[in-house]
Design an enzyme around this catalytic site. Structure first.
Site, short mmCIF file in Angstrom:
data_model
loop_
_atom_site.label_atom_id
_atom_site.label_comp_id
_atom_site.label_asym_id
_atom_site.label_seq_id
_atom_site.Cartn_x
_atom_site.Cartn_y
_atom_site.Cartn_z
N HIS A 192 38.42 41.15 34.39
CA HIS A 192 38.04 41.93 33.28
C HIS A 192 38.64 43.59 34.79
O HIS A 192 39.74 43.58 33.32
CB HIS A 192 36.74 42.50 33.20
CG HIS A 192 36.11 41.29 31.67
ND1 HIS A 192 36.12 39.88 31.92
CD2 HIS A 192 35.72 41.59 30.75
CE1 HIS A 192 35.49 39.57 30.96
NE2 HIS A 192 35.30 40.28 30.41
N HIS A 235 29.23 41.18 37.54
CA HIS A 235 30.36 41.20 38.33
C HIS A 235 29.46 42.36 39.78
O HIS A 235 28.61 43.57 39.86
CB HIS A 235 31.24 41.95 38.65
CG HIS A 235 32.48 41.06 38.23
ND1 HIS A 235 32.85 40.34 38.83
CD2 HIS A 235 32.91 40.78 36.78
CE1 HIS A 235 33.71 39.64 37.99
NE2 HIS A 235 33.96 39.79 36.72
#
Length: 339
Positions: free
Chosen positions: A114, A167
């Site tokens: 991302h 993450h």
């Protein structure tokens, strides 16, 4: 890395507790940062403002996401939502965190895709916008505004990925820096007006090289499905595991989009020349078309069929934006003028 991962979990716990009222905002931001949004949202928006920038967006999105896949296969990054259970460090006291529908991605975690794709793609957008503003106003302050928004967007996407346990912070930072560097490089190598053979060769080359790397690593005894097993094991809701987040989905998306870009430029070299009002109409219709293309349900079994149809889906995306919708709008507006 244990200490780094532990600090990352504590940061995610703090974020979830302190910004719980902004949960919907973070979920929206993480969707904006999704690599597929570069093809479905950023590309049409940019293309109808600046055709060269739009072409570069697809180029940068595909290359940066492909490289992200390669990095993930090589770096074996953990993801917070499974590391909490696998580490064995939180047996006595579980961190007060929860998962979301966007949490359970099945690929390795490092670096953040991302952050990496967002940094690469939005650099194309803001640098083009900054140059345009400077050429019109000669104001350094005004032309610097898009770059400030760029930093804000990267920070927001990074926080959203930590917030939902997708993450660790260091993975977000690594993805942002790598994506920025790629954005700068790829903005100078846009394949505008290249022949169809270039795109076909590049698409097949990316596909085959990734498959060869995958096969080579497996021959060395490296199980590249390890992250899929862990995602299925530790995801709190089985239905949140989706095949479109698997590594091969991103590979087929990138190769399909590049081939589609070549086909679109082959069918209509230079694109359609439209005034601003028809461009705005084309953007609206293209966005609706891409929304429905994205929502098309695909059979998940057999997986080969899914990946093949997923490839075709993203071949179609540039056709809609560059050829079909602007062509229909051009035909309609020209006919209206003649009448």
């Amino acid at each position: 890395m244990e200490a780094v991962h532990t600090e990352g979990i504590l940061m995610a716990e703090t974020l979830q507790q302190m910004t719980s009222s902004y949960e919907k905002f973070w979920l929206v931001v993480t969707h904006i940062g999704d690599p597929k949004a570069a093809f479905l949202l950023v590309f049409p928006f940019t293309y109808f403002i600046s055709r060269p920038a739009g072409v570069t967006v697809v180029w940068a999105a595909a290359i940066s996401e492909w490289l992200n896949l390669v990095f993930k296969w090589m770096l074996f990054g953990e993801r917070p939502f499974w590391w909490i259970g696998e580490s064995g460090l939180f047996v006595n006291k579980q961190p007060n965190v929860r998962q979301f529908s966007s949490t359970c991605e099945t690929g390795p975690g490092s670096p953040s895709g991302h952050a990496m794709v967002t940094a690469a793609v939005w650099w194309i957008v803001v640098s083009s916008l900054g140059s345009y503003l400077y050429s019109r106003t000669r104001s350094m302050l005004l032309s610097a505004a898009p770059f400030l928004l760029y930093v804000v967007l990267l920070v927001a996407v990074g926080i959203s990925r930590i917030f939902i346990l997708a993450h660790f912070p260091h993975q977000v930072i690594a993805g942002s820096i790598t994506g920025f560097i790629l954005g700068v490089i790829l903005s100078r190598t846009a394949p505008e007006r290249r022949p169809l053979l270039f795109f076909f060769s590049f698409s097949i080359g990316l596909l085959l090289s990734a498959l060869m790397l995958h096969t080579g690593l497996q021959q060395l005894g490296i199980d590249l499905s390890w992250s899929i097993h862990l995602a299925k094991k530790w995801c709190s809701h089985g239905e949140w595991i989706r095949l479109d987040t698997a590594p091969f989905s991103s590979l087929t998306r990138d190769c399909g989009a590049l081939l589609g870009l070549g086909l679109a430029q082959y069918w209509k070299p230079g694109g359609w020349s439209l005034p601003w009002a028809p461009r705005a109409l084309s953007l609206a219709i293209s966005s609706m078309g891409l929304y429905h293309v994205n929502r098309l349900p695909l059979p998940v079994r057999p997986q080969g069929l899914f990946y093949g149809l997923f490839f075709v889906k993203f071949v179609i995306v540039p056709q809609i934006v560059i050829v079909l919708v602007p062509g229909l709008v051009h035909l309609f507006t020209n006919k209206k003028k003649k009448d």
